[in-house]
Design an enzyme around this catalytic site. Structure first.
Site, PDB file in Angstrom:
ATOM      1  N   THR A  41     -23.263  31.275 -57.909  1.00 54.99           N
ATOM      2  CA  THR A  41     -22.860  32.461 -57.158  1.00 54.99           C
ATOM      3  C   THR A  41     -21.349  32.695 -57.220  1.00 54.99           C
ATOM      4  OG1 THR A  41     -22.615  31.218 -55.095  1.00 54.99           O
ATOM      5  CG2 THR A  41     -24.781  32.156 -55.550  1.00 54.99           C
ATOM      6  N   ASP A  42     -20.986  33.913 -56.869  1.00 40.71           N
ATOM      7  CA  ASP A  42     -19.568  34.256 -56.781  1.00 40.71           C
ATOM      8  C   ASP A  42     -19.086  34.024 -55.340  1.00 40.71           C
ATOM      9  OD1 ASP A  42     -20.475  36.437 -55.277  1.00 40.71           O
ATOM     10  OD2 ASP A  42     -20.139  37.886 -56.881  1.00 40.71           O
ATOM     11  N   PHE A  43     -17.892  34.446 -55.059  1.00 39.57           N
ATOM     12  CA  PHE A  43     -17.272  34.252 -53.742  1.00 39.57           C
ATOM     13  C   PHE A  43     -18.117  34.840 -52.607  1.00 39.57           C
ATOM     14  CE2 PHE A  43     -14.103  35.549 -50.497  1.00 39.57           C
ATOM     15  CZ  PHE A  43     -13.658  34.280 -50.150  1.00 39.57           C
TER      16      PHE A  43
END
Length: 133
Positions: A14-16
């Site tokens: 996942t990203d931030f």
């Protein structure tokens, strides 16, 4: 026929914002294609050693439809669409339950050790063809 494979979304995927990073869908569908080919009895290591041939992605057309999130359990479906003499095309869909998150049409080419297009060996073409339709 189609092939299905489950993938859990981990934090590293996942990203931030906790959403699956877009490039990871390509990793997910690559894994699913590799498992599909393996389950068809196609040994890619032997294909390289015996025939001097490898599968390579030639083209991907992708649509991102909805975000996957951390800890989702996704299913990647691989659907054979077309088997040619030197390439084949599959459709792939990533779902969370019934919801479609990502779709792609992937063209796989066969290359020789010299990097030139090559014909799919008869026994491999037969294995791919038995799953098409």
């Amino acid at each position: 026929m189609s092939h299905r494979m489950q993938i859990r979304v981990y934090y590293e995927d996942t990203d931030f914002g906790g959403v699956v990073y877009y490039a990871n869908y390509l990793r997910f569908i690559e894994r699913a294609r590799s498992e599909w080919v393996r389950e068809l009895g196609i040994d890619q290591v032997a294909m390289k050693e015996v025939h001097g041939l490898v599968f390579v992605v030639r083209r991907v057309v992708a649509d991102y439809l909805a975000p996957g999130r951390y800890d989702d359990l996704l299913v990647v479906e691989t659907i054979p669409k077309e088997i040619g003499r030197a390439k084949f095309v599959v459709g792939q869909v990533v779902r969370r339950g019934e919801e479609r998150l990502f779709e792609a049409e992937v063209t796989i080419a066969v290359l020789s050790a010299e990097g030139r297009p090559a014909r799919i060996p008869a026994e491999i073409r037969q294995a791919l063809s038995q799953d098409a339709g």
